[in-house]
Design a protein around this motif. Structure first.
Motif, PDB file in Angstrom:
ATOM      1  N   VAL A  90      -9.056  -7.551   6.365  1.00 39.88           N
ATOM      2  CA  VAL A  90      -8.220  -7.837   7.529  1.00 39.88           C
ATOM      3  C   VAL A  90      -6.832  -8.323   7.136  1.00 39.88           C
ATOM      4  N   ARG A  91      -6.736  -9.126   6.083  1.00 48.50           N
ATOM      5  CA  ARG A  91      -5.435  -9.704   5.752  1.00 48.50           C
ATOM      6  C   ARG A  91      -4.428  -8.675   5.250  1.00 48.50           C
ATOM      7  N   GLY A  92      -4.898  -7.456   4.964  1.00 44.03           N
ATOM      8  CA  GLY A  92      -3.985  -6.399   4.566  1.00 44.03           C
ATOM      9  C   GLY A  92      -3.576  -5.486   5.713  1.00 44.03           C
ATOM     10  N   THR A  93      -3.999  -5.799   6.938  1.00 42.53           N
ATOM     11  CA  THR A  93      -3.670  -4.966   8.089  1.00 42.53           C
ATOM     12  C   THR A  93      -2.257  -5.245   8.591  1.00 42.53           C
ATOM     13  N   GLY A  94      -1.758  -4.338   9.410  1.00 46.97           N
ATOM     14  CA  GLY A  94      -0.382  -4.433   9.883  1.00 46.97           C
ATOM     15  C   GLY A  94      -0.110  -5.637  10.759  1.00 46.97           C
ATOM     16  N   TYR A  95      -1.057  -6.008  11.634  1.00 48.63           N
ATOM     17  CA  TYR A  95      -0.788  -7.114  12.543  1.00 48.63           C
ATOM     18  C   TYR A  95      -0.744  -8.449  11.806  1.00 48.63           C
ATOM     19  N   VAL A  96      -1.490  -8.570  10.717  1.00 50.27           N
ATOM     20  CA  VAL A  96      -1.412  -9.795   9.924  1.00 50.27           C
ATOM     21  C   VAL A  96      -0.083  -9.875   9.203  1.00 50.27           C
ATOM     22  N   GLU A  97       0.368  -8.758   8.649  1.00 48.13           N
ATOM     23  CA  GLU A  97       1.668  -8.735   7.984  1.00 48.13           C
ATOM     24  C   GLU A  97       2.793  -9.000   8.981  1.00 48.13           C
TER      25      GLU A  97
END
Length: 272
Positions: free
Chosen positions: A159-166
């Protein structure tokens, strides 16, 4: 609004789960005498109009004890699963977000827990802390914690590599805000259905340990303890063992069916 299709077996499982929850929360709705009301004159009576499931060695109504036994039996399964999921989530998030050293330490500790047979680990916890429902729940949670922790760690890394986290990081959100608002909900969400499936296994294991005298103590009406008490009388009073055993079996089948259906929906394998 599209109503999801529910197979007949799942619908039956849902109905059984609703009845079990009602029995746990309001056993008086199902009638019957009190679970501890004993009458020596009615000892080991077979099923009949006065006692639908017969009576036990103390003249207590088996039907009433099965109904009231839903509360401690479900409590053990639900509480152990919830505690394991909460503790596993905490360990998994710390392992994924705490750096390489924390990840290694957490990994080694989880390996140690996984190397010990589950029942032996529960017995160790109960031996140290003592018998009782709370200690049994803690032991059961400790057994399943490593599995949840590893799954949460893997989900957090994904999850931490997904767009919304970035995007949240670029917008200036703190690391704690990102973890609590985005990482944890999206990492744990898929595991909730899996935890539901695990409740059935917790109930079986909890009943087995109660059968050994490590769970709720007499005269508490609990299905595993009822099976243990029926051991000396099962050849002359089969109903003292059959009905508590049937309650355990039916509960596990119903919870597992509903949990599997929820897991299939979470993974998109159920037609909507």
């Amino acid at each position: 609004m599209v109503i999801p299709r529910i197979r007949p077996g799942v619908a039956l499982g849902l109905a059984v789960c609703v009845l079990l929850l009602l029995a746990a929360l309001a056993p008086g709705l199902f009638g019957g005498a009190g679970p501890d009301a004993a009458n020596p004159a009615d000892t080991l009576l077979p099923p009949g109009s006065a006692h639908w499931m017969g009576t036990d060695e103390n003249g207590r109504d088996v039907y009433s004890r099965v109904v009231h036994g839903a509360r401690p039996s479900l409590l053990i399964g639900l509480a152990a699963s919830a505690l394991a999921l909460a503790a596993g989530t905490l360990v998994g998030v710390l392992a994924a977000q705490g750096g390489r050293a924390v990840d290694r330490i957490a990994g080694r500790l989880l390996d140690v827990l996984l190397s010990v047979p589950g029942v032996l680990l529960v017995l160790l916890v109960v031996a140290v802390l003592g018998t009782g429902t709370g200690n049994l729940v803690a032991g059961l949670a400790l057994v399943t914690l490593p599995g949840y922790a590893r799954l949460v760690r893997a989900e957090v890394l994904r999850v931490r590599g997904t767009g919304y986290v970035e995007a949240a990081t670029v917008l200036g959100w703190s690391r704690l805000q990102v973890v609590l608002r985005h990482v944890v909900p999206n990492a744990v969400g898929p595991l909730l259905a899996l935890a539901t499936v695990g409740v059935g296994g917790m109930i079986v294991t909890g009943s087995a340990l109660s059968f050994l005298g490590l769970g709720p103590q007499p005269p508490t009406a609990e299905w595993g303890a009822m099976l243990a008490g029926s051991g000396d009388y099962v050849q002359v009073a089969w109903w003292t063992a059959v009905f508590p055993g049937a309650a355990i079996t039916l509960t596990v089948l119903a919870v597992s069916a509903v949990g599997q259906w929820l897991q299939d929906r979470a993974e998109g394998r159920v037609a909507r």
